[in-house]
Design a protein around this motif. Structure first.
Motif, mmCIF file in Angstrom:
data_model
loop_
_atom_site.group_PDB
_atom_site.id
_atom_site.type_symbol
_atom_site.label_atom_id
_atom_site.label_comp_id
_atom_site.label_asym_id
_atom_site.label_seq_id
_atom_site.Cartn_x
_atom_site.Cartn_y
_atom_site.Cartn_z
ATOM 1 N N UNK A 52 18.530 1.035 -18.593
ATOM 2 C CA UNK A 52 17.516 0.026 -18.912
ATOM 3 C C UNK A 52 17.845 -1.275 -18.186
ATOM 4 N N UNK A 53 16.806 -1.901 -17.659
ATOM 5 C CA UNK A 53 16.925 -3.228 -17.064
ATOM 6 C C UNK A 53 16.104 -4.156 -17.946
ATOM 7 N N UNK A 54 16.773 -5.006 -18.737
ATOM 8 C CA UNK A 54 16.071 -5.884 -19.678
ATOM 9 C C UNK A 54 15.090 -5.097 -20.548
ATOM 10 N N UNK A 55 15.553 -4.048 -21.162
ATOM 11 C CA UNK A 55 14.776 -3.200 -22.066
ATOM 12 C C UNK A 55 13.690 -2.365 -21.397
ATOM 13 N N UNK A 56 13.614 -2.381 -20.080
ATOM 14 C CA UNK A 56 12.663 -1.540 -19.352
ATOM 15 C C UNK A 56 13.411 -0.329 -18.803
ATOM 16 N N UNK A 57 12.937 0.897 -19.097
ATOM 17 C CA UNK A 57 13.621 2.080 -18.567
ATOM 18 C C UNK A 57 13.468 2.166 -17.049
ATOM 19 N N UNK A 58 14.596 2.279 -16.334
ATOM 20 C CA UNK A 58 14.556 2.295 -14.868
ATOM 21 C C UNK A 58 15.211 3.529 -14.266
ATOM 22 N N UNK A 59 15.913 4.326 -15.077
ATOM 23 C CA UNK A 59 16.553 5.513 -14.533
ATOM 24 C C UNK A 59 17.020 6.446 -15.626
ATOM 25 N N UNK A 60 17.248 7.712 -15.242
ATOM 26 C CA UNK A 60 17.705 8.699 -16.205
ATOM 27 C C UNK A 60 18.453 9.825 -15.507
#
Length: 149
Positions: A52-60
């Motif tokens: 997460x980047x500032x509560x935004x999902x960016x990778x998994x």
């Protein structure tokens, strides 16, 4: 600030990122997409790592048991606008640490030859090319990797 968390396949953010990944792979895999897609069910994934980047999902990324000593890395994805920032390496490292905590010794994975970024990414992270395994044995566009952890 990137935050890495452990979860499972029921995580809604994971499901949404996998949809983006599948859309990307549908283009790069072309006619072979349906073959590969049958092996990518997320329901069996109990070990998922999210970035997460500032509560935004960016990778998994995720892993599942491959055999008694190995796990198979699955569903690695970083949003295109976040690539090159080390997120994928953080996810992969977190998966390796988790697998090691569960007493696994090796990680294996398959990626497509057409996914040039993925191929160089795994090489950069000390994964070695191995003979294709399982369902990928006769797939010319598959490339399999392994790393001792």
């Amino acid at each position: 600030m990137i935050k890495i968390i452990r979860t499972d396949s029921k995580n809604k953010d994971f499901g949404n990122l996998v949809k983006e990944l599948d859309a990307y792979l549908k283009v790069t895999d072309g006619d072979e997409h349906d073959f590969y897609n049958q092996y990518n069910s997320i329901d069996v994934l109990n070990h998922v790592v999210m970035a997460y980047n500032n509560d935004t999902p960016v990778g998994c990324g995720a892993f599942k048991k491959f055999n008694d000593t190995s796990v198979e890395i699955k569903r690695m994805f970083t949003k295109p606008e976040m690539r090159g920032s080390g997120i994928a390496s953080n996810i992969l490292n977190a998966l390796e640490v988790w697998a090691k905590e569960l007493n696994y010794k090796t990680c294996v994975l398959e990626t497509g030859i057409r996914q040039k970024e993925a191929v160089s990414f795994y090489k950069k992270n000390q994964y070695q090319i191995i003979p294709n395994y399982g369902q990928y044995i006769h797939m010319d566009n598959s490339l399999c990797f392994e790393k001792e952890i």
